[in-house]
Design a protein around this motif. Sequence first.
Motif, PDB file in Angstrom:
ATOM      1  N   GLU A   2      -3.682   1.861  14.615  1.00 40.45           N
ATOM      2  CA  GLU A   2      -5.006   2.159  15.142  1.00 40.45           C
ATOM      3  C   GLU A   2      -5.717   3.092  14.190  1.00 40.45           C
ATOM      4  OE1 GLU A   2      -7.293   3.670  19.193  1.00 40.45           O
ATOM      5  OE2 GLU A   2      -5.105   3.635  19.113  1.00 40.45           O
ATOM      6  N   MET A   3      -6.831   2.620  13.644  1.00 35.91           N
ATOM      7  CA  MET A   3      -7.643   3.426  12.743  1.00 35.91           C
ATOM      8  C   MET A   3      -8.523   4.362  13.577  1.00 35.91           C
ATOM      9  SD  MET A   3      -6.588   1.976   9.960  1.00 35.91           S
ATOM     10  CE  MET A   3      -6.058   0.417   9.241  1.00 35.91           C
ATOM     11  N   THR A   4      -8.381   5.655  13.360  1.00 31.99           N
ATOM     12  CA  THR A   4      -9.127   6.640  14.133  1.00 31.99           C
ATOM     13  C   THR A   4     -10.351   7.105  13.357  1.00 31.99           C
ATOM     14  OG1 THR A   4      -7.097   7.397  15.205  1.00 31.99           O
ATOM     15  CG2 THR A   4      -8.987   8.870  15.297  1.00 31.99           C
ATOM     16  N   LEU A   5     -11.500   7.075  14.003  1.00 33.05           N
ATOM     17  CA  LEU A   5     -12.729   7.542  13.376  1.00 33.05           C
ATOM     18  C   LEU A   5     -12.810   9.065  13.475  1.00 33.05           C
ATOM     19  CD1 LEU A   5     -15.506   7.063  12.094  1.00 33.05           C
ATOM     20  CD2 LEU A   5     -16.434   6.808  14.408  1.00 33.05           C
ATOM     21  N   VAL A   6     -12.846   9.722  12.336  1.00 35.32           N
ATOM     22  CA  VAL A   6     -13.022  11.174  12.284  1.00 35.32           C
ATOM     23  C   VAL A   6     -14.436  11.518  11.820  1.00 35.32           C
ATOM     24  CG1 VAL A   6     -12.203  13.333  11.243  1.00 35.32           C
ATOM     25  CG2 VAL A   6     -10.556  11.552  11.888  1.00 35.32           C
ATOM     26  N   LYS A   7     -14.878  10.832  10.788  1.00 34.52           N
ATOM     27  CA  LYS A   7     -16.203  11.080  10.225  1.00 34.52           C
ATOM     28  C   LYS A   7     -16.655   9.835   9.496  1.00 34.52           C
ATOM     29  CE  LYS A   7     -18.575  14.765   7.641  1.00 34.52           C
ATOM     30  NZ  LYS A   7     -18.360  16.007   6.838  1.00 34.52           N
ATOM     31  N   HIS A   8     -17.947   9.496   9.600  1.00 29.01           N
ATOM     32  CA  HIS A   8     -18.452   8.296   8.940  1.00 29.01           C
ATOM     33  C   HIS A   8     -19.862   8.565   8.426  1.00 29.01           C
ATOM     34  CE1 HIS A   8     -19.420   4.145   8.032  1.00 29.01           C
ATOM     35  NE2 HIS A   8     -18.204   3.770   8.373  1.00 29.01           N
ATOM     36  N   PRO A   9     -20.156   8.170   7.186  1.00 27.09           N
ATOM     37  CA  PRO A   9     -21.479   8.452   6.611  1.00 27.09           C
ATOM     38  C   PRO A   9     -22.621   7.744   7.335  1.00 27.09           C
ATOM     39  CG  PRO A   9     -20.215   6.996   5.180  1.00 27.09           C
ATOM     40  CD  PRO A   9     -19.268   7.512   6.214  1.00 27.09           C
ATOM     41  N   PHE A  10     -22.330   6.652   8.048  1.00 24.00           N
ATOM     42  CA  PHE A  10     -23.376   5.929   8.770  1.00 24.00           C
ATOM     43  C   PHE A  10     -24.091   6.850   9.757  1.00 24.00           C
ATOM     44  CE2 PHE A  10     -24.911   3.107  12.164  1.00 24.00           C
ATOM     45  CZ  PHE A  10     -25.655   2.201  11.418  1.00 24.00           C
ATOM     46  N   ARG A  11     -23.322   7.768  10.354  1.00 21.75           N
ATOM     47  CA  ARG A  11     -23.903   8.690  11.327  1.00 21.75           C
ATOM     48  C   ARG A  11     -24.826   9.703  10.667  1.00 21.75           C
ATOM     49  NH1 ARG A  11     -18.852  10.032  15.475  1.00 21.75           N
ATOM     50  NH2 ARG A  11     -18.731   7.930  16.405  1.00 21.75           N
ATOM     51  N   ALA A  12     -24.704   9.845   9.358  1.00 24.89           N
ATOM     52  CA  ALA A  12     -25.568  10.760   8.626  1.00 24.89           C
ATOM     53  C   ALA A  12     -26.717  10.021   7.944  1.00 24.89           C
ATOM     54  CB  ALA A  12     -24.760  11.534   7.590  1.00 24.89           C
ATOM     55  N   GLY A  13     -26.899   8.752   8.312  1.00 24.18           N
ATOM     56  CA  GLY A  13     -28.018   7.990   7.777  1.00 24.18           C
ATOM     57  C   GLY A  13     -27.730   7.236   6.500  1.00 24.18           C
ATOM     58  N   VAL A  14     -26.447   7.123   6.134  1.00 29.14           N
ATOM     59  CA  VAL A  14     -26.080   6.413   4.907  1.00 29.14           C
ATOM     60  C   VAL A  14     -25.717   4.972   5.260  1.00 29.14           C
ATOM     61  CG1 VAL A  14     -24.520   6.340   2.933  1.00 29.14           C
ATOM     62  CG2 VAL A  14     -25.230   8.549   3.886  1.00 29.14           C
ATOM     63  N   LYS A  15     -26.352   4.017   4.616  1.00 28.98           N
ATOM     64  CA  LYS A  15     -26.097   2.615   4.925  1.00 28.98           C
ATOM     65  C   LYS A  15     -24.790   2.141   4.300  1.00 28.98           C
ATOM     66  CE  LYS A  15     -28.519   0.614   0.945  1.00 28.98           C
ATOM     67  NZ  LYS A  15     -29.614  -0.302   0.508  1.00 28.98           N
ATOM     68  N   ALA A  16     -24.331   0.962   4.744  1.00 30.90           N
ATOM     69  CA  ALA A  16     -23.131   0.342   4.165  1.00 30.90           C
ATOM     70  C   ALA A  16     -23.371   0.070   2.684  1.00 30.90           C
ATOM     71  CB  ALA A  16     -22.810  -0.961   4.883  1.00 30.90           C
ATOM     72  N   GLN A  17     -22.364   0.375   1.876  1.00 29.53           N
ATOM     73  CA  GLN A  17     -22.520   0.276   0.422  1.00 29.53           C
ATOM     74  C   GLN A  17     -21.483  -0.652  -0.193  1.00 29.53           C
ATOM     75  OE1 GLN A  17     -23.688   4.256  -1.441  1.00 29.53           O
ATOM     76  NE2 GLN A  17     -22.681   4.933   0.432  1.00 29.53           N
ATOM     77  N   ALA A  18     -21.897  -1.360  -1.226  1.00 34.75           N
ATOM     78  CA  ALA A  18     -21.009  -2.260  -1.960  1.00 34.75           C
ATOM     79  C   ALA A  18     -19.839  -1.470  -2.532  1.00 34.75           C
ATOM     80  CB  ALA A  18     -21.765  -2.961  -3.077  1.00 34.75           C
ATOM     81  N   GLY A  19     -18.662  -2.059  -2.422  1.00 32.93           N
ATOM     82  CA  GLY A  19     -17.457  -1.413  -2.933  1.00 32.93           C
ATOM     83  C   GLY A  19     -16.776  -0.526  -1.910  1.00 32.93           C
ATOM     84  N   VAL A  20     -17.504  -0.135  -0.880  1.00 32.12           N
ATOM     85  CA  VAL A  20     -16.931   0.690   0.174  1.00 32.12           C
ATOM     86  C   VAL A  20     -16.814  -0.107   1.466  1.00 32.12           C
ATOM     87  CG1 VAL A  20     -17.188   2.793   1.571  1.00 32.12           C
ATOM     88  CG2 VAL A  20     -17.834   2.816  -0.845  1.00 32.12           C
ATOM     89  N   GLU A  21     -17.906  -0.733   1.868  1.00 33.08           N
ATOM     90  CA  GLU A  21     -17.933  -1.475   3.127  1.00 33.08           C
ATOM     91  C   GLU A  21     -17.812  -2.988   2.928  1.00 33.08           C
ATOM     92  OE1 GLU A  21     -18.462   1.901   5.664  1.00 33.08           O
ATOM     93  OE2 GLU A  21     -17.961  -0.165   6.079  1.00 33.08           O
ATOM     94  N   PHE A  22     -18.225  -3.488   1.787  1.00 31.29           N
ATOM     95  CA  PHE A  22     -18.182  -4.941   1.591  1.00 31.29           C
ATOM     96  C   PHE A  22     -18.025  -5.257   0.113  1.00 31.29           C
ATOM     97  CE2 PHE A  22     -22.596  -3.572   1.546  1.00 31.29           C
ATOM     98  CZ  PHE A  22     -23.110  -4.206   0.432  1.00 31.29           C
TER      99      PHE A  22
END
Length: 209
Positions: free
Chosen positions: A189-209
Amino acid sequence: MSGNPPVSESEAARHTAKMMKIKAARDRMMEGKSGEKGLIIVHTGNGKGKSSSAFGMVMRCIAHEMPCAVVQFIKGAWSTGERTLLEQNFSQLCRFYAMGEGFTWETQDKARDIAAARAAWEMARTMILDERNRMVVLDEINIALRYDYLSVEEVVEFLAQEKPPMTHVVLTGRNAKPELLELADLVTEMTLVKHPFRAGVKAQAGVEF
């Protein structure tokens, strides 16, 4: 210039003795683990990394020249780095089927989503039953199961009764059904601790896809 303090002889001896005990315990534990089987592996949870981990195992299979396959249940309407890499460089060892049309809020057509999920599941069955494939990744199938686009009972029954004994099957996606967790050999189970999306950063090539 600061550095680590020197290790005394007594400290080194205590460390060596401790590590020897740990190694002996590990060796005893490993003595009874010589069997192999095809595993049912579930990656779930709200954190990032479920599909990424599955594709990491696909690359390991390729490195060992073990044929494998990927069936994507949701993704498919857009290009991803892993799909491009596998199709352009490793198609002889990994068959890749991107059969999804996007998330349900993008298609906004339940009948169409169900039809796509059924088509992906039929392809998944075909890939799993092909014993040349040592691993089959069912990417985001848990999303299809969550929305009841597929019957979890059907999926569990097939994996329990028809999956070839040496084939690994990896199922990804958040909100994995309890019946699937019960059947699985390995669940992470992958636990969410912190994610840049919540700070207004969109999905980025090489990280999300």
